[in-house]
Each structure stands twice: as C-alpha cells, then as structure tokens.
Write a protein that holds these residues in place. Structure first.
Motif, mmCIF file in Angstrom:
data_model
loop_
_atom_site.group_PDB
_atom_site.id
_atom_site.type_symbol
_atom_site.label_atom_id
_atom_site.label_comp_id
_atom_site.label_asym_id
_atom_site.label_seq_id
_atom_site.Cartn_x
_atom_site.Cartn_y
_atom_site.Cartn_z
ATOM 1 N N THR A 199 0.851 -1.185 0.000
ATOM 2 C CA THR A 199 0.000 0.000 0.000
ATOM 3 C C THR A 199 0.885 1.232 0.000
ATOM 4 O O THR A 199 1.991 1.210 0.527
ATOM 5 C CB THR A 199 -0.914 0.072 1.241
ATOM 6 O OG1 THR A 199 -0.106 0.409 2.379
ATOM 7 C CG2 THR A 199 -1.611 -1.245 1.495
ATOM 8 N N GLY A 200 0.385 2.296 -0.552
ATOM 9 C CA GLY A 200 1.122 3.555 -0.531
ATOM 10 C C GLY A 200 1.064 4.256 -1.869
ATOM 11 O O GLY A 200 1.561 3.716 -2.861
ATOM 12 N N ASP A 201 0.433 5.432 -1.912
ATOM 13 C CA ASP A 201 0.310 6.179 -3.165
ATOM 14 C C ASP A 201 1.629 6.782 -3.621
ATOM 15 O O ASP A 201 1.737 7.237 -4.749
ATOM 16 C CB ASP A 201 -0.742 7.288 -3.007
ATOM 17 C CG ASP A 201 -2.152 6.715 -3.040
ATOM 18 O OD1 ASP A 201 -2.301 5.530 -3.427
ATOM 19 O OD2 ASP A 201 -3.092 7.431 -2.664
ATOM 20 N N GLU A 202 2.625 6.773 -2.727
ATOM 21 C CA GLU A 202 3.933 7.315 -3.109
ATOM 22 C C GLU A 202 4.754 6.292 -3.891
ATOM 23 O O GLU A 202 5.800 6.612 -4.433
ATOM 24 C CB GLU A 202 4.704 7.768 -1.851
ATOM 25 C CG GLU A 202 5.231 6.657 -0.940
ATOM 26 C CD GLU A 202 4.194 6.059 0.025
ATOM 27 O OE1 GLU A 202 2.996 6.045 -0.334
ATOM 28 O OE2 GLU A 202 4.582 5.580 1.107
ATOM 29 N N LEU A 203 4.273 5.056 -3.941
ATOM 30 C CA LEU A 203 5.096 3.980 -4.499
ATOM 31 C C LEU A 203 4.985 3.902 -6.015
ATOM 32 O O LEU A 203 3.889 3.977 -6.565
ATOM 33 C CB LEU A 203 4.673 2.630 -3.913
ATOM 34 C CG LEU A 203 4.742 2.502 -2.395
ATOM 35 C CD1 LEU A 203 4.182 1.160 -1.954
ATOM 36 C CD2 LEU A 203 6.180 2.681 -1.919
ATOM 37 N N GLY A 269 2.773 -1.535 4.793
ATOM 38 C CA GLY A 269 2.360 -0.134 4.855
ATOM 39 C C GLY A 269 0.918 0.007 5.294
ATOM 40 O O GLY A 269 0.143 -0.967 5.330
ATOM 41 N N GLY A 270 0.582 1.237 5.665
ATOM 42 C CA GLY A 270 -0.812 1.552 5.971
ATOM 43 C C GLY A 270 -1.353 0.970 7.257
ATOM 44 O O GLY A 270 -2.566 0.916 7.450
ATOM 45 N N VAL A 271 -0.477 0.508 8.147
ATOM 46 C CA VAL A 271 -0.989 -0.063 9.404
ATOM 47 C C VAL A 271 -0.842 0.888 10.593
ATOM 48 O O VAL A 271 -1.141 0.527 11.711
ATOM 49 C CB VAL A 271 -0.336 -1.421 9.774
ATOM 50 C CG1 VAL A 271 -0.895 -2.524 8.921
ATOM 51 C CG2 VAL A 271 1.173 -1.367 9.697
ATOM 52 N N GLU A 276 -4.375 8.202 6.162
ATOM 53 C CA GLU A 276 -4.057 7.525 4.904
ATOM 54 C C GLU A 276 -3.847 6.030 5.105
ATOM 55 O O GLU A 276 -3.455 5.330 4.197
ATOM 56 C CB GLU A 276 -2.805 8.152 4.274
ATOM 57 C CG GLU A 276 -2.965 9.598 3.872
ATOM 58 C CD GLU A 276 -4.074 9.798 2.845
ATOM 59 O OE1 GLU A 276 -4.239 8.928 1.976
ATOM 60 O OE2 GLU A 276 -4.792 10.816 2.939
ATOM 61 N N ASP A 277 -4.039 5.575 6.319
ATOM 62 C CA ASP A 277 -3.797 4.165 6.607
ATOM 63 C C ASP A 277 -5.130 3.417 6.612
ATOM 64 O O ASP A 277 -5.888 3.475 7.567
ATOM 65 C CB ASP A 277 -3.070 4.020 7.952
ATOM 66 C CG ASP A 277 -1.679 4.652 7.887
ATOM 67 O OD1 ASP A 277 -0.993 4.436 6.871
ATOM 68 O OD2 ASP A 277 -1.296 5.351 8.832
ATOM 69 N N HIS A 278 -5.393 2.745 5.500
ATOM 70 C CA HIS A 278 -6.725 2.165 5.303
ATOM 71 C C HIS A 278 -6.803 0.690 5.631
ATOM 72 O O HIS A 278 -7.867 0.095 5.519
ATOM 73 C CB HIS A 278 -7.173 2.392 3.864
ATOM 74 C CG HIS A 278 -7.323 3.838 3.555
ATOM 75 N ND1 HIS A 278 -8.270 4.628 4.162
ATOM 76 C CD2 HIS A 278 -6.611 4.651 2.741
ATOM 77 C CE1 HIS A 278 -8.151 5.868 3.716
ATOM 78 N NE2 HIS A 278 -7.145 5.908 2.850
#
Ligand code: AMP
Ligand code: MG
Length: 430
Positions: A199-203, A269-271, A276-278
């Motif tokens: 997860t992560g839109d920066e990736l 990610g995202g935890v 932003e952590d879904h």
C-alpha cells in the motif's frame, strides 16, 4: 433541501495496545490453525526439499542391511591373529554387492568397503596394515580387536524406526536418509498460498517510472521485492497483487480478491493509524482485525486478522491477514520474526524458533531503546560483531551490509566486549 451526509467526528484514534513480540507470537500460534493432515500431499522424495513432513517416516529396512566392511582390507577371526605378523591364507574375495561364503577358520577373506562381512569373521584389517604375500596369503601387521572396521547391521537405522519426524522441514540430508530407509515418496504439507500487496500512493515501480519522471515524493517500491522473495524462499506460493492505492474501497476490493484462494494475505504499509492508513478499516469491514504496537524496534505497528471469503464464511473459510509496517527494514524484520513462524506453523512445524548464537559485540550501543531492538550487524574476522552505523528503519542498506541482527533486550546498553544474542539472516530467511 437535503442534508449533507453526517461526517464522523474526527478523533485521535485510540492507541493500539503495546505488546511484546513473544506475546504477539503466542497469540498468532493460538489463532492460526495448521493445515489439516487430510490436505497432505504425497510427493516424490526427489521433489520434497524444503517441504514439511505431514507424517513420520519409518524405515522399511535395516541400514546397513547386514554387518559390512568399513574398509578395503581383509576379514578374519581375531582368534586366528594372536600376534602382529601372523600370515593367513586368503580363502575368498568379496567385493561390495556380493555375499561371500562362511569364513574357513584359519583363513582371511579379501574384502572391499561395503561388502557383507562373511559369517564367522569378527574383524576387518585395512589393507594398509596388511601385506599380500606370494602364493595367495596375507601377513597381518597388527593385532585386530573384535569388531574392528565392521559396520553393524542397523547401526544407522533399524527397520520400523522413525527416521524423520512429522513437522520437520526437509533438508538435502533428510532426503538422503529417507531414501536409504526406502521411501520413494513422502507425505508433506501443502505449500501455503500467500497473497502479497503493497500500500502507498507514493510507491512506483522501477522500470515503469524512470527517475526523471518521478513526481515529488514518489519512491520506488522495495518491499514488494523483499517480501515476495522471502515468501518464495520459504517455499510458499506467492501471488503478487502489486500496489494498492491508499483508498478504502480499493483496499477492501484487494482484500476480498486475495482472500478467495489464499491462506494468508501479507501487506506492507498503511498499518499506522493515520488518515491515509486504510488497512485497519478495510480488514475490519471484510473480517476481523487486531492492531498491535509491538514493543520492538524496528517494526512497531503490526496488524493481524482474518478476511472472510464470503459473507457467511465459517472460520475455516477465512484467509489470515498480517499487515506489516511500511518502512523497508521494519517489514523485512517483522517478516522473519512474525510471518515466517506463521508460515511454518501452518505447515505443522513446531520448532520454528531460530536459536540465537552468543557473540561478542565489537561496538558500543550506549543509548538502548525501551523496546526490544534488532540491530543490523555483521560478523568480523575476529569472531565479533560490527554494527551498521545507521540503524534507521528506512535504511535498507543496513540489512544488506549485515548478515544478521542482535536481539537486544529492552533498555540494555551494550559495551564493546559484551556478549550479545546474534540471529543469522541465512537461518531467518529459509
Ligand atoms: P506507512 O507504514 O505506510 O506509513 O509507511 C511507512 C514508510 O515506509 C513511509 O516512508 C513509506 O513511504 C515507506 N514505505 C511504505 N511502503 C513501502 C514500500 N513498499 N517500499 C518502500 N518503502 C515503503
Ligand atoms: Mg503508507
């Protein structure tokens, strides 16, 4: 005029409980049910490397099958050789695979390694201690003791004995032992099926986005490579679902898909509990989730749960879920400390702990953290450990430079010369 939908009041989310790594592992072992033995697979012994035995392997035969010679030399009766220099006539020749005649008293038999010792012989003298004489006799230059250079029937394995226990991971030498016990096939646990997504839109992916095209803030996805390789190195099937955008609907959709035909879903990610952590709300919507703050460094946030395969899934129709932290070193470390045990436990491995080696620290670590720390180190030429200078949880170089970690207890300062607990990557990654 219609009212806008009610927005939830923004609150600071409650801090997940801080628990120790050992507690987390104990809970995981409790919650995760190993595969049913009915799902075991029969595979060729040739193909069983790295698999976990679903049943004990018992030997069908004695190994060795009969008393046999450990040397090229001469078989004899000790009573016939009272002194060094005794000469005996050679009455027969027994190569490996041939069964000789009972030994005529007062004679020796020429014998080769692995050949069955003839009835009546009670010692073999290696040829280096014998002199073959003209006329077919042999001079024995030593006084043999009873049983010299004889490998006894069943000294390695007795027929019916368990040679490999259920729950064992199969090594090359275990394959050989299984074969010597007569096993052409082995009953093994099926391979865990693992779904992986980042997860992560920066990736962004290397090869897809060139460095000069990267938007500000973008980084290359490294966890996808590390985690996928660790899953595969443990002999599991890995379905790589790529990068999932930081949106609740996309995360839920990915989870639903992943749950269908996988035993475990691993994400990175995202935890954390930022907006932003879904992962947390998504898993809660699709199943059940415990969010933990592990009292360890690196690798604090960790999520564990289950994702339903359908609306009314019974327990056995759920996929397990482990959400790893996003920082590359954190996800690497939590994978081998937490996910590896789960993947082995699923296959019925009981003894998944890696035993630490006591080693000398050749560094100082004066400001130890309150949490248990896993410091990236490597062995040096004088059997001590050097520390990588930057222990940041994003500094993946430390994990490549290092060959293992020091498992340092909470609050324990280290001074050069202290003995520390070292865990080797090569064991943790296989
Ligand atoms: P997160 O846990 O999502 O808050 O991420 C923590 C940090 O790890 C952030 O700096 C992320 O950019 C980074 N990160 C998350 N996922 C990855 C990944 N797959 N590869 C490399 N870095 C990542
Ligand atoms: Mg993130």
């Amino acid at each position: 005029m219609s009212q806008p939908p009610l927005q939830p009041v923004t609150q600071t989310p409650a801090r997940p409980p801080l628990i120790s790594l050992d507690d987390a592992l104990a809970r995981l072992m409790q919650a995760v049910r190993p595969f049913d033995t009915a799902e075991a697979q029969q595979v060729s012994t040739f193909d069983a490397l790295g698999r976990v035995l679903a049943a004990d392997v018992r030997s069908l035969v004695y190994v060795p099958p009969a008393d046999n010679s450990a040397m090229d030399g001469y078989a004899m009766r000790c009573a016939d050789v009272p002194a060094a220099g005794t000469t005996l006539p050679v009455s027969q020749r027994i190569p490996a695979g041939v069964v000789g005649e009972p030994l005529v008293p007062g004679t020796a038999a020429r014998i080769f390694t692995g050949a069955q010792v003839p009835l009546g012989a009670d010692a073999v003298v290696m040829q280096e201690q014998c002199v073959a004489m003209d006329g077919g006799s042999v001079r024995i230059e030593t006084v043999p003791r009873l049983g010299l250079s004889i490998r006894r029937r069943g000294e390695d394995v007795r027929a019916g004995a368990v040679v490999l226990p259920a729950g064992m991971r199969i090594t090359p030498q275990a394959l050989g032992l299984a074969a010597s016990a007569g096993a052409a096939t082995l009953s093994v646990a099926r391979r865990p099926r693992v779904a992986l997504f980042s997860t992560g839109d920066e990736l962004v992916m290397p090869g897809e986005v060139a460095p000069e095209q990267m938007k500000p803030g973008a980084i290359y996805n490294s966890n996808r490579y590390t985690l996928r390789a660790m899953i595969q190195a443990l002999g599991c099937e890995c379905t790589d679902l790529g990068i999932v955008p930081d949106r609740l609907d996309a995360t839920r959709e990915a989870l639903r898909r992943a749950a269908q035909d996988h035993d475990l879903i691993v994400t990175s990610g995202g935890v954390s509990v930022g907006e932003e952590d879904h992962i947390k709300p998504a898993v809660e919507a699709e199943g059940r989730l415990d969010l933990w703050q592990l009292s360890m460094k690196p690798g604090k946030p960790l999520a564990f749960g289950v994702v339903r395969r359908s609306a009314d899934s019974p327990e056995q129709h759920q996929a397990y879920f482990i959400g790893l932290p996003g920082n590359p070193v954190s996800s690497f470390v939590t994978f081998f400390l937490v996910v590896r045990p789960v993947l082995l436990h699923l296959q019925g491995v009981v003894d998944w702990q890696v035993r630490p080696t006591p080693m000398r620290a050749d560094f100082d670590w004066p400001r130890a953290d309150k949490r248990r720390e896993f410091l990236r180190v490597r062995r040096n030429a004088t059997s001590g450990l050097d520390l990588f200078p930057n222990q940041g949880s994003g500094v993946l170089t430390s994990a490549v430079w290092g060959d293992g970690v020091v498992d340092n207890p909470p609050g324990q300062a280290i001074r050069a010369g202290d003995t520390v607990s070292y865990l080797q990557f090569s064991e943790l990654l296989s």
